[in-house]
Scaffold this motif. Structure first.
Motif, PDB file in Angstrom:
ATOM      1  N   ASP A 149      15.767  15.060 -21.828  1.00 33.25           N
ATOM      2  CA  ASP A 149      17.123  15.186 -22.367  1.00 33.25           C
ATOM      3  C   ASP A 149      18.084  15.468 -21.221  1.00 33.25           C
ATOM      4  OD1 ASP A 149      19.456  15.802 -23.692  1.00 33.25           O
ATOM      5  OD2 ASP A 149      18.480  16.990 -25.245  1.00 33.25           O
ATOM      6  N   SER A 151      21.390  15.460 -21.633  1.00 35.49           N
ATOM      7  CA  SER A 151      22.665  15.960 -22.150  1.00 35.49           C
ATOM      8  C   SER A 151      22.958  17.376 -21.678  1.00 35.49           C
ATOM      9  CB  SER A 151      22.658  15.923 -23.683  1.00 35.49           C
ATOM     10  OG  SER A 151      21.707  16.834 -24.218  1.00 35.49           O
ATOM     11  N   SER A 493      17.324  12.809 -29.890  1.00 38.97           N
ATOM     12  CA  SER A 493      18.152  13.814 -30.550  1.00 38.97           C
ATOM     13  C   SER A 493      17.431  14.317 -31.792  1.00 38.97           C
ATOM     14  CB  SER A 493      19.501  13.209 -30.944  1.00 38.97           C
ATOM     15  OG  SER A 493      19.313  12.211 -31.943  1.00 38.97           O
TER      16      SER A 493
END
Length: 508
Positions: A149, A151, A493
């Protein structure tokens, strides 16, 4: 500061808070925790060690009373300045009375003489990124076991550190650096490994390289040619391919419960064993301490036997107490420890490190010290400051929370499938392993998932053929054994995980 690897024991008649207190006190006295260094918060350390927060608070309180650490408002706990500690050292006898310290906590760093992370792909010919199947079809949800991830990556911090370094840079930064990597980064990695993984080494034992591929290539120069290597089967295929490129005889040993069997190593005449004890890829098995000790005894049986410990994602453990590295148990200089920042920070960082035991360090200095470091000195300085200034610790804490949320959601959504599948590997890492209870072939599972717009990964992709030539995995996931698939969750996600498992439930 990082979370600390402390071997807490409940059968020693010593309270947990005393063990924590004794460990930290020993680290400060031995110079492994430096003046001004920040300790983990009581909440963070309690969660990491799986103890009550009040236990850590009691240990910290005792350390404050004795002047080893001090609290700073809104910042945390810090090691007291050295001049104050110098005064305390004169009173060491008074404090030693009744002090109980964990075994090995007081060992000094030697000051002289002395998975893997996965690359961006697994060597598969298939694209691992999510994409649409065809016009009008749902986008593919890719349960890749290697994606992470991004993000949560602290782009602003990384930019700030880079800008400051380039602004203040002088000609020294652009000169040729040390072959093993800059000393500052090696010292920082050394302290990080000791705190987080229990690894005992000096900075002179560390070699920094651009990815694990380079480090394994360097290792071939150190170990020599035609060294018989044993690997767990299934395994990380990229490492297998690299060993084969050396013309190393590679022997595949099927995974037993708990990992590789030392008896089989003797039978096949292996000199080196490549293992992933903290989280075996792809099975997710955590090697028990008994098996680790057996492997160390095997390696100690002959002078030229070694263990390669690939510790590729040990930062991400979601259940149970933290498990120290295999290297932390090594007293004979038999473990070659390899780690990476590709999983914990970002794949593009391409900074890995190898800790050589002292006998092999001598060989490196004699035969390989002329090879230049393959990591830019600017990148090394950025990473060094990122770790030293506490940004890495904060990033890890944030990513652990992200991945823990995904991990728990995936387990929750897989409950309806437990009647048909056995789920394993759930204690650590960024993927789970599902084995069918109904002897459904792996190919059928993959095809059904693909038809629903979901990509999963078959166990057979990571198997070494019976002949050791790297063909299909024989019976792994095929033939007589039930089908098994990997579900990675790092790059998805929460919504993708929900939808992906719902599609799999319908398809399977």
């Amino acid at each position: 500061m990082y979370d600390m690897t402390i071997r807490l024991q409940t059968d020693r008649g010593i309270s947990l808070y005393e063990q924590i207190y004794g460990h930290i006190k020993g680290e400060i006295r031995d110079g492994k925790l430096l003046a001004g260094e920040r300790l983990p918060s009581t909440r963070s350390l309690a969660e990491y060690l799986q103890v009550a927060r009040s236990t850590v608070e009691s240990a910290y309180g005792q350390l404050m009373d004795e002047g080893y650490i001090e609290p700073r408002p809104y910042k945390g706990y810090f090691v007291c300045p050295m001049e104050e500690l110098a005064g305390l050292e004169g009173m060491q006898g008074a404090f030693d009375d009744g002090e109980r310290r964990q075994d090995g906590a007081g060992r000094m760093f030697r000051e002289e003489g002395r998975r893997s992370g996965f690359p961006e792909s697994l060597g598969s010919s298939q694209d691992t990124r999510s994409r649409g199947v065809r016009d009008g079809s749902p986008a593919v949800i890719d349960f890749s076991p290697v994606e992470i991830d991004m993000s949560g990556f602290p782009f602003s911090v990384w930019k700030k550190i880079t800008r400051n370094i380039l602004t203040d840079a002088n000609s020294d930064l652009f000169a040729r650096g040390e072959a093993q990597g800059d000393l500052g980064l090696r010292q920082t990695i050394c302290r990080y490994l000791h705190s987080s993984r229990g690894v005992d080494c000096g900075p002179e034992q560390i070699i920094i390289g651009a990815g694990n591929d380079y480090l394994l290539l360097m290792l071939e120069k150190i170990l020599g040619r035609h060294v018989p290597v044993a690997m767990e089967n299934p395994t990380y295929i990229r490492s297998y391919q690299i060993f084969r490129s050396f013309a190393y005889p590679v022997v595949a040993l099927d995974m037993e419960q708990g990992g590789m069997q030392p008896g089989r190593l003797r039978e096949v005449g292996a000199k080196v064993a490549y293992v992933m004890p903290s989280h075996q890829f792809p099975t997710g098995t955590v090697m028990p301490v008994g098996r680790r000790m057996e492997l160390l005894r095997w390696a100690s049986g002959e002078e030229d036997r070694y263990l390669i410990e690939d510790d590729y994602d040990s930062e991400f453990r979601f259940r149970g107490k933290p498990i120290p590295a295999l290297q932390s148990l090594d007293r004979q200089g038999k473990v070659i420890y390899i780690g990476t920042f590709s999983k914990s920070i970002a794949p593009a960082i391409r900074v890995s490190f190898m800790v050589l035991p002292l006998p092999l360090l001598k060989v490196y200095k004699r035969d390989c010290a002329f090879y230049s470091c393959t990591v830019s000195r600017i990148d090394q300085r950025i990473l060094d400051e990122f770790i030293r200034d506490g940004y890495f610790e904060r990033h890890l804490n944030k990513m652990r929370k992200f991945y823990r949320d995904k991990h728990e959601l995936l387990l929750e959504k897989l409950v309806p499938l437990e009647k048909r599948f056995t789920i394993s590997g759930e204690n650590a890492g960024l993927h789970l392993l599902l084995r069918t209870k109904e002897n459904v072939p792996e190919g059928e599972l993959l095809a059904a998932a693909a038809g629903a717009g979901v990509r999963v990964y078959g166990m057979s992709e990571y198997g070494i053929g019976a002949s050791g030539e790297g063909e299909d995995a024989g019976s792994i996931g095929k033939g007589g054994k039930p089908g098994a698939v990997l579900l990675g969750f790092g790059g998805l996600s929460l919504e993708q995980i929900r939808e992906g498992v719902e599609r799999l439930e319908k398809a399977w």
